[in-house]
Write an enzyme that holds these catalytic residues in place. Structure first.
Site, mmCIF file in Angstrom:
data_model
loop_
_atom_site.group_PDB
_atom_site.id
_atom_site.type_symbol
_atom_site.label_atom_id
_atom_site.label_comp_id
_atom_site.label_asym_id
_atom_site.label_seq_id
_atom_site.Cartn_x
_atom_site.Cartn_y
_atom_site.Cartn_z
ATOM 1 C CB THR A 180 -168.079 72.007 85.895
ATOM 2 O OG1 THR A 180 -168.613 70.535 85.639
ATOM 3 C CG2 THR A 180 -167.075 72.136 85.315
ATOM 4 C CE LYS A 236 -173.567 68.225 95.218
ATOM 5 N NZ LYS A 236 -172.429 69.105 95.186
ATOM 6 C CB ALA A 243 -166.535 70.058 101.079
ATOM 7 C CG LEU A 288 -166.048 66.953 106.267
ATOM 8 C CD1 LEU A 288 -167.526 66.870 106.654
ATOM 9 C CD2 LEU A 288 -165.153 66.823 107.152
ATOM 10 N N GLY A 305 -169.331 81.870 98.791
ATOM 11 C CA GLY A 305 -169.027 80.736 97.791
ATOM 12 C C GLY A 305 -169.608 79.374 98.356
ATOM 13 C CD GLU A 312 -173.286 73.695 93.374
ATOM 14 O OE1 GLU A 312 -172.487 74.163 92.368
ATOM 15 O OE2 GLU A 312 -173.018 72.765 94.036
ATOM 16 C CE LYS A 362 -173.517 68.231 98.983
ATOM 17 N NZ LYS A 362 -173.610 69.193 99.876
ATOM 18 N N GLY A 375 -167.291 75.441 101.162
ATOM 19 C CA GLY A 375 -166.196 76.384 100.973
ATOM 20 C C GLY A 375 -165.534 76.135 99.868
#
Length: 815
Positions: A555, A579, A611, A613, A664, A667, A682, A797
């Site tokens: 979420t 995050k 994501a 990576l 997608g 958010e 991030k 994605g």
């Protein structure tokens, strides 16, 4: 001659008894049999309850007698032809009338003596053996009945009488020397004194009856027929993966039975052990199953551990103090006190310093023991030489059992390491010199987790079961579940990881299934679940207390991120793409990291940045290997990169943002991406993982969005504001064109300062050709000075984010 014993479940009702009769008559074609039977299932419990109620002047004991009578009459009527029932029904009623008379006496006197209790409890076997013997005569004319009270003689220790083997062996031998029946049925559990006063051999004593008879007759085998396929590597009701044990030694079987393996009553082994008579444990309901063969001739196996067992309802008593050091007789006094109180000691351990001694007894005896011990050592306690007895209740003893454990190094370490990794706290440890048994005392609430964890480690080819509790089943969540379902078989076969989704929740519904939710129909199951409640979800995770538990947060919810602490403190791992926690106040971030280490609970959040990576993992490896990150430049928003790569004179800013949401990439609230807060979080996480202390307020957020757009309260109004301010966004695009640059939303950190904002990237910059939804990160470190370490790839994605979450789960499985 063989001796067969059938337990309470095997003779629970007429239907089961018919199975017993088939087994017995088939075996009787080849040799003579002695058949020992227990009371019908639950009857002994009913007798005990009736006697207690009668002694307490509770007239409801009469209802219990009526229930017992009906149960036996119904069974007899179903087994015996109507034409032959009359005299048999009368006999059963006479036995029940005798029982009622005894209970009436208890009611009138208001007491229940041990002698009377033994007599009453024996009625279950008297009734069942009579009915079964009569039913057997319908199939095998050459069958008979013997009363065990006439053959097995004991002392007058009512409740658990001690057998007089010399007299018993003679009586048994004499009786069967002249008995010509092919089958003889006997009641188990009951015996009598030399003066013919009824006694019992202890709960579970029917096994013991069969063993006594087998030893006295030098039987070829003793077969114990029950409702499971033999002894198991662990209790199959607790450990679903438990396996039947094909062969086991007398000593191993004795250890397992003492430690709660209910399939065999502990004293059973002793009589047949002396005569080297094999015991075969069989399943009445699956007679073709191999069962467990107990003897001295055990086939050597590679696994030194034969089984894992446990005893519930244990209390740990500790006596300690300097007054015990070097003082002879302290242990003797302690055990004498317990002996006088008739308290059985199950577990003993003592420190080599002699400063303390620790014993395990049943919870029910703890209060009596504490009072008696403190009284016995009251002088030393008053002089502060010894502390008052310390009592810990609600504990459990778990044990590894195996004859060959002494020949294998490191088993204790492996056992305790396995428990430690699942935060099972060990209160005490004991290991005999024979090394046939390694025991540990743990909290009772941890027993299921402990047994499953140990069984997984010692018996399941090192297959590790991961139990997932998943919150958030939107686009990413759906892909995550889909990937688990697709890879489940591969993971089990190749990585020895069994991934099981135990719980699912969205904002409306939640569903739990301890055995694992079917991933083929998870949506239907979830839609039919109970109303979602975060507190109840946490409580259920704690209650289940499963091994290798992982909470998966898919979420962007702040309240969910605030629950991580509760999971980590329960040694539940946390995997999250959310995050908020790791970009919250620095103290909270550090607390979560520290809790992860303290409770040995993984806390993984690779998908917080990039994501799927491996960006965070790369930073961790750089720092762990001694490198230092000096500068970071990055495009960390796949959604913003997608937006600015597709925003041009043909596609309005409004339309591109809409499309990003449909695919997608953003958010659910696109302002989170467009405001820059998502990118700020991030870069903050990367800065912290690089070893720097910083909070979100220290990051300069150079917003390109008009204030009116960011202040909207709904997506509908927000998109309308994008259309209203179209000229504002077009101006950025035209300026980039004039500078022969491309628009990129860049995060950077250098010299202790960080910022995020829209930049015009020239053609010679590594960020210029970043296409689609890709992310890119440049790390300048002590080792990567001139040429930075570059990580590039899809950074948004549902599928790639789900794969990143899945990769974190697999990392935990590989630990």
């Amino acid at each position: 001659m063989k001796v067969l014993k059938f337990g309470g479940t095997s003779v629970a009702n007429a239907q089961n008894i018919k199975l017993v009769l088939t087994i017995v008559t088939e075996k009787a074609k080849h040799e003579k049999l002695v058949v020992v039977v227990s009371a019908l299932s639950k009857v002994t419990d009913l007798l005990q309850l009736a006697s207690q109620k009668a002694a307490s002047n509770d007239e409801s004991y009469k209802e219990i007698v009526t229930e017992i009578e009906k149960k036996h009459l119904d069974t007899l009527k179903e087994l015996i032809p109507v034409s032959e029932q009359s005299s048999l029904l009368s006999h059963v009623k006479r036995i029940v009338n005798h029982l009622e008379t005894l209970l009436d006496g208890c009611f009138l006197l208001g007491e229940l003596s041990p002698r009377t209790a033994d007599t009453i409890l024996g009625f279950g076997e008297l009734l069942s053996s009579y009915i079964i013997a009569e039913a057997l005569k319908q199939k095998e004319k050459n069958s008979g009945y013997a009363d065990s009270r006439e053959l097995i003689k004991t002392n007058a220790t009512f409740g658990k009488a001690i057998v007089d083997f010399e007299t018993t062996n003679r009586l048994v031998s004499d009786f069967f020397a002249v008995n010509a029946n092919q089958i003889v049925v006997l009641p188990g559990f009951i015996a009598s004194t030399a003066n013919k006063i009824p006694t019992t051999l202890g709960r579970g004593g029917s096994d013991y009856t069969a063993a006594i008879i087998a030893a006295a007759l030098n039987a070829t085998d003793l077969e114990i027929w029950t409702d499971v396929n033999g002894m198991f590597t662990a209790n199959p009701k607790i450990v679903k993966q438990a396996q039947p044990i094909a062969t086991i030694s007398y000593q191993e079987a004795m250890e397992l039975s003492h430690f709660g393996a209910k399939v065999l009553y502990p004293p059973t082994i002793q009589p047949v052990l002396r005569k080297n008579i094999p015991i075969l444990i069989k399943n009445t309901f699956e007679p073709e199953a191999i069962g467990t063969y107990i003897s001295n001739d055990v086939i050597s196996q590679t696994n030194p551990v034969k089984g894992i067992s446990h005893i519930d309802n244990i209390a740990l008593l500790t006596l300690e103090g300097p007054g015990m050091v070097g003082v002879s007789g302290s242990s003797k006094r302690l055990f004498e006190v317990l002996s006088h109180e008739n308290i059985n000691v199950i577990f003993i351990t003592q420190a080599s310093s002699e400063h303390s001694i620790c014993i395990g007894i049943l919870n029910s005896d703890a209060e009596t023991a504490e009072i008696a011990i403190n009284k016995a050592f009251e002088v030393e306690i008053a002089q502060n030489k010894i502390d008052p007895c310390i009592v810990e209740n609600n504990l459990c003893i778990i044990a590894l059992v195996g004859e060959n454990m002494k020949n294998h190094q490191g088993l204790s370490g492996r056992m305790f390491s396995t428990l430690g990794k699942n935060n099972v706290n060990i209160r005490a440890i004991a290991q005999g010199a024979s090394e046939r048994n390694i025991s540990a005392v743990i909290n009772e609430r941890d027993v299921k987790k402990a047994l499953n964890t140990l069984h997984e480690n010692f018996f399941e080819e090192n297959t590790k079961q991961l139990n997932l509790f998943v919150i958030g089943v939107g686009n990413v969540g759906e892909k995550f579940i889909e990937q688990i379902h697709q890879q489940k078989k591969f993971l089990k076969e190749n990585l020895k990881i069994n991934v099981r989704v135990v719980a699912l929740s969205n904002s409306r519904k939640m569903h739990f299934d301890e055995d694992g939710i079917s991933l083929k129909e998870w949506q239907t199951v979830l839609n039919n679940g109970e109303t979602a409640n975060q507190d109840l979800f946490i409580a259920k995770v704690k209650e289940l207390n499963l091994r290798n538990s992982i909470f998966v947060d898919i979420t962007a919810n702040e309240s969910v991120s605030k629950t991580y602490e509760q999971y980590l403190k329960q040694s539940v791992g946390v995997v999250t793409c959310n995050k908020i926690a790791c970009s919250s106040a620095y103290d909270n971030y550090k607390k979560l990291k520290n809790l992860s280490r303290q409770y040995n609970a993984p806390f993984l959040f690779e998908t917080n940045v990039g994501a799927g990576l491996p960006i965070i993992d790369t930073v961790k490896n750089l720092i762990a290997s001694g490198d230092k990150v000096n500068k970071i430049q990055a495009v960390l928003s796949g959604s913003l990169n997608f937006i600015f790569n597709n925003f041009d004179e043909h596609n309005s800013f409004h339309d591109v943002v809409k499309e990003a949401g449909l695919q997608g990439f953003t958010e659910p609230d696109p302002k989170i991406d467009l405001s820059g807060i998502d990118v700020a979080r991030k870069i903050l996480i990367l800065i912290r993982e690089s070893g720097y202390q910083m909070d979100i307020e220290s990051i300069a957020n150079e917003s390109f969005m008009p204030a009116e757009c960011l202040e909207t309260t709904s997506n509908e109004v927000f998109f309308a504001s994008l259309q209203k301010h179209a000229a504002h966004f077009d101006a950025f695009y035209k300026e980039a064109q004039s500078k022969e640059s491309r628009l990129k939303y860049v995060a950077q950190f250098e010299n202790g300062k960080a910022s995020v904002g829209l930049q015009f990237i020239p053609k010679d910059h590594p960020f210029y050709n970043l296409e689609g939804k890709d992310n890119i990160v440049l790390f300048y470190t002590d080792r990567y000075v001139d040429q930075p370490l570059l990580i590039k790839g899809a950074g948004a994605g549902a599928a790639v984010t789900a794969s990143g979450i899945f990769a974190d789960v697999i990392r935990i499985g590989n630990v």
